[in-house]
Design a protein around this motif. Structure first.
Motif, PDB file in Angstrom:
ATOM      1  N   GLU A  60       2.742 -22.074  -0.429  1.00 43.83           N
ATOM      2  CA  GLU A  60       3.890 -21.159  -0.361  1.00 43.83           C
ATOM      3  C   GLU A  60       3.650 -19.939  -1.254  1.00 43.83           C
ATOM      4  OE1 GLU A  60       7.119 -19.651   1.236  1.00 43.83           O
ATOM      5  OE2 GLU A  60       6.294 -21.613   1.807  1.00 43.83           O
ATOM      6  N   ALA A  61       2.988 -20.141  -2.380  1.00 49.18           N
ATOM      7  CA  ALA A  61       2.681 -19.018  -3.273  1.00 49.18           C
ATOM      8  C   ALA A  61       1.772 -18.011  -2.579  1.00 49.18           C
ATOM      9  CB  ALA A  61       2.032 -19.531  -4.554  1.00 49.18           C
ATOM     10  N   ARG A  62       0.784 -18.479  -1.864  1.00 46.01           N
ATOM     11  CA  ARG A  62      -0.103 -17.566  -1.140  1.00 46.01           C
ATOM     12  C   ARG A  62       0.679 -16.766  -0.100  1.00 46.01           C
ATOM     13  NH1 ARG A  62      -5.375 -15.181  -1.157  1.00 46.01           N
ATOM     14  NH2 ARG A  62      -5.531 -14.229   0.903  1.00 46.01           N
ATOM     15  N   ARG A  63       1.598 -17.419   0.591  1.00 44.33           N
ATOM     16  CA  ARG A  63       2.411 -16.690   1.578  1.00 44.33           C
ATOM     17  C   ARG A  63       3.236 -15.601   0.896  1.00 44.33           C
ATOM     18  NH1 ARG A  63       2.352 -21.785   4.374  1.00 44.33           N
ATOM     19  NH2 ARG A  63       4.023 -22.665   3.102  1.00 44.33           N
ATOM     20  N   THR A  64       3.749 -15.902  -0.291  1.00 45.53           N
ATOM     21  CA  THR A  64       4.528 -14.907  -1.035  1.00 45.53           C
ATOM     22  C   THR A  64       3.681 -13.694  -1.384  1.00 45.53           C
ATOM     23  OG1 THR A  64       5.940 -16.620  -2.011  1.00 45.53           O
ATOM     24  CG2 THR A  64       5.867 -14.499  -3.139  1.00 45.53           C
ATOM     25  N   VAL A  65       2.480 -13.927  -1.880  1.00 41.88           N
ATOM     26  CA  VAL A  65       1.603 -12.826  -2.271  1.00 41.88           C
ATOM     27  C   VAL A  65       1.210 -11.992  -1.052  1.00 41.88           C
ATOM     28  CG1 VAL A  65      -0.656 -12.256  -3.234  1.00 41.88           C
ATOM     29  CG2 VAL A  65       0.745 -14.006  -4.318  1.00 41.88           C
ATOM     30  N   GLU A  66       0.900 -12.653   0.049  1.00 44.30           N
ATOM     31  CA  GLU A  66       0.514 -11.911   1.249  1.00 44.30           C
ATOM     32  C   GLU A  66       1.659 -11.041   1.756  1.00 44.30           C
ATOM     33  OE1 GLU A  66      -0.750 -14.904   3.955  1.00 44.30           O
ATOM     34  OE2 GLU A  66      -2.797 -15.018   3.134  1.00 44.30           O
ATOM     35  N   ALA A  67       2.884 -11.520   1.620  1.00 45.41           N
ATOM     36  CA  ALA A  67       4.033 -10.772   2.127  1.00 45.41           C
ATOM     37  C   ALA A  67       4.438  -9.620   1.222  1.00 45.41           C
ATOM     38  CB  ALA A  67       5.219 -11.727   2.318  1.00 45.41           C
ATOM     39  N   ARG A  68       4.270  -9.773  -0.097  1.00 47.02           N
ATOM     40  CA  ARG A  68       4.838  -8.786  -1.024  1.00 47.02           C
ATOM     41  C   ARG A  68       3.836  -8.093  -1.937  1.00 47.02           C
ATOM     42  NH1 ARG A  68       9.445 -11.555  -4.326  1.00 47.02           N
ATOM     43  NH2 ARG A  68       9.443  -9.446  -5.209  1.00 47.02           N
ATOM     44  N   PHE A  69       2.621  -8.627  -2.069  1.00 50.17           N
ATOM     45  CA  PHE A  69       1.701  -8.083  -3.058  1.00 50.17           C
ATOM     46  C   PHE A  69       0.324  -7.767  -2.478  1.00 50.17           C
ATOM     47  CE2 PHE A  69       4.920 -10.555  -5.243  1.00 50.17           C
ATOM     48  CZ  PHE A  69       5.358  -9.656  -6.195  1.00 50.17           C
ATOM     49  N   ASP A  70       0.304  -7.408  -1.209  1.00 45.75           N
ATOM     50  CA  ASP A  70      -0.933  -6.939  -0.590  1.00 45.75           C
ATOM     51  C   ASP A  70      -1.241  -5.550  -1.151  1.00 45.75           C
ATOM     52  OD1 ASP A  70      -2.769  -5.626   1.138  1.00 45.75           O
ATOM     53  OD2 ASP A  70      -2.274  -7.005   2.748  1.00 45.75           O
ATOM     54  N   GLY A  71      -2.390  -5.423  -1.826  1.00 44.45           N
ATOM     55  CA  GLY A  71      -2.718  -4.165  -2.480  1.00 44.45           C
ATOM     56  C   GLY A  71      -2.731  -2.977  -1.542  1.00 44.45           C
ATOM     57  N   ALA A  72      -3.304  -3.145  -0.353  1.00 44.71           N
ATOM     58  CA  ALA A  72      -3.394  -2.024   0.589  1.00 44.71           C
ATOM     59  C   ALA A  72      -2.007  -1.535   0.988  1.00 44.71           C
ATOM     60  CB  ALA A  72      -4.197  -2.441   1.815  1.00 44.71           C
ATOM     61  N   ALA A  73      -1.097  -2.460   1.268  1.00 42.96           N
ATOM     62  CA  ALA A  73       0.261  -2.082   1.664  1.00 42.96           C
ATOM     63  C   ALA A  73       0.996  -1.395   0.530  1.00 42.96           C
ATOM     64  CB  ALA A  73       1.027  -3.315   2.137  1.00 42.96           C
ATOM     65  N   ASN A  74       0.837  -1.908  -0.688  1.00 42.84           N
ATOM     66  CA  ASN A  74       1.558  -1.322  -1.815  1.00 42.84           C
ATOM     67  C   ASN A  74       0.980   0.025  -2.231  1.00 42.84           C
ATOM     68  OD1 ASN A  74       3.088  -3.574  -1.653  1.00 42.84           O
ATOM     69  ND2 ASN A  74       2.587  -4.399  -3.651  1.00 42.84           N
ATOM     70  N   ILE A  75      -0.318   0.230  -2.012  1.00 44.40           N
ATOM     71  CA  ILE A  75      -0.902   1.541  -2.276  1.00 44.40           C
ATOM     72  C   ILE A  75      -0.337   2.574  -1.308  1.00 44.40           C
ATOM     73  CG2 ILE A  75      -3.051   2.864  -2.071  1.00 44.40           C
ATOM     74  CD1 ILE A  75      -4.464   0.497  -3.411  1.00 44.40           C
ATOM     75  N   ARG A  76      -0.094   2.188  -0.075  1.00 40.57           N
ATOM     76  CA  ARG A  76       0.518   3.132   0.869  1.00 40.57           C
ATOM     77  C   ARG A  76       1.910   3.535   0.396  1.00 40.57           C
ATOM     78  NH1 ARG A  76      -2.304  -0.172   4.630  1.00 40.57           N
ATOM     79  NH2 ARG A  76      -0.475  -1.493   4.988  1.00 40.57           N
ATOM     80  N   LYS A  77       2.642   2.587  -0.175  1.00 41.14           N
ATOM     81  CA  LYS A  77       3.958   2.916  -0.725  1.00 41.14           C
ATOM     82  C   LYS A  77       3.820   3.896  -1.898  1.00 41.14           C
ATOM     83  CE  LYS A  77       5.890  -1.642   0.406  1.00 41.14           C
ATOM     84  NZ  LYS A  77       6.437  -2.904  -0.153  1.00 41.14           N
ATOM     85  N   LEU A  78       2.793   3.690  -2.713  1.00 38.20           N
ATOM     86  CA  LEU A  78       2.577   4.573  -3.854  1.00 38.20           C
ATOM     87  C   LEU A  78       2.184   5.972  -3.388  1.00 38.20           C
ATOM     88  CD1 LEU A  78       2.682   4.379  -6.930  1.00 38.20           C
ATOM     89  CD2 LEU A  78       0.234   3.875  -6.916  1.00 38.20           C
TER      90      LEU A  78
END
Length: 316
Positions: free
Chosen positions: A287-305
């Motif tokens: 479940e922890a891995r699913r959480t990270v994939e959904a909210r802490f994917d570096g590529a996705a968060n860099i696009r937000k930045l």
């Protein structure tokens, strides 16, 4: 800015004057590179320098805030520090709330969490038995003394384990002395500072990662610990507290375990539960891995930045 600080904090005025040469150097670099935006990492010295350079050039500046720079800062000083920033990005909702509470308009504050390059963090739930691991600065807010005391309780209960606590800091000697006093120095090791690659390897080789952080008297506390995110991505179950912002990521008994801060018996209970149950470890890790994939994917968060910077650069 000097006028705003002179009656409140003469020491702050002195600090600003000392930083003027750095601000001048930054101003030259901005002009030479034709940069359209200045960004400060942390709402401290970097923010002061960025604000001075931006004011001199008439260009926008932004700031990213994290933990101590907002949690332990007097709200009035934090407001004065950030009042001229076009936008502020926080890596947790708790940090964003601290900035808003200080008086920065809510519409100028965004939450953009840190991320991981997930391809570099392969998921693996096959770990050796009986290995606890922590990596952090050895300072009061990390609560490492609570972990050492919990290890003493685990030994009293007859559990077989070893614990490695990596990191450097002012508390190293006192923590090593505590381990000797509690007669667990043969079980608890302090390998010192480790490289990011070494930390990642230690996490993979651990049964459990623990970070029993606390809130200190001056309000300082953890944000969302990168070590916890790395463990969640790699497949090693985590135990921590909700003293900081970990509760924004971890739901107790769903993708990790949360215990009260400064409570060695409760921490020992959580560690024992994980050390003795492969099934529990595997369930929480998945479940922890699913959480990270959904909210802490570096590529996705860099696009937000990137979108954050684009918006700030276009501001008046």
């Amino acid at each position: 800015r000097l006028t705003a600080e002179i009656l409140r904090s003469p020491r702050m005025v002195l600090g600003l004057l000392v930083r003027l040469p750095q601000a001048a150097q930054l101003t030259r670099q901005v002009v030479e590179t034709d940069s359209i935006l200045i960004h400060a990492h942390f709402a401290g010295i970097a923010a002061d320098i960025a604000a001075l350079a931006a004011r001199a050039l008439g260009r926008p500046w932004t700031c990213s805030v994290h933990a101590r720079d907002v949690f332990a800062a007097p709200p009035a000083r934090l407001r004065r520090r950030l009042c001229s920033a076009a936008c502020v990005t926080a890596c947790s909702q708790a940090a964003a709330d601290a900035v808003i509470a200080a008086g920065v308009p809510r519409e100028r504050v965004s939450v953009i969490c840190h991320g991981l390059p997930l391809r570099d963090y392969p998921f693996n739930t096959i770990q050796p038995e009986g290995r606890l691991f922590a990596a952090c600065r050895l300072e009061p807010k990390k609560g490492v003394d609570t972990l050492v005391r919990a290890c003493a309780l685990l030994r009293e209960r007859g559990l077989h384990f070893e614990c490695a606590i990596a990191g450097s800091g002012a508390l190293h000697d006192s923590l090593a002395a505590l381990a000797r006093e509690l007669k667990v120095s043969d079980r608890v090791a302090f390998p010192g500072w480790l490289s990011p690659e070494e930390v990642r390897s230690r996490i993979t080789d651990a049964s459990v990662v623990a970070l029993p952080s606390r809130r200190t008297r001056d309000g300082d506390r953890d944000g969302i610990s990168n070590m916890l995110l790395e463990a969640m991505a790699l497949g090693t179950p985590v135990v921590t507290t909700a003293a900081g912002a970990a509760g924004e990521v971890i739901t107790d008994a769903v993708n990790g375990l949360l215990v009260p801060p400064d409570d060695p018996p409760r921490l020992a209970d959580a560690l024992a539960a994980l050390l003795t149950s492969k099934t529990l470890r595997a369930r929480l890790a998945a479940e922890a891995r699913r959480t990270v994939e959904a909210r802490f994917d570096g590529a996705a968060n860099i696009r937000k930045l990137e979108a954050f910077f684009a918006s700030a650069a276009a501001s008046p």
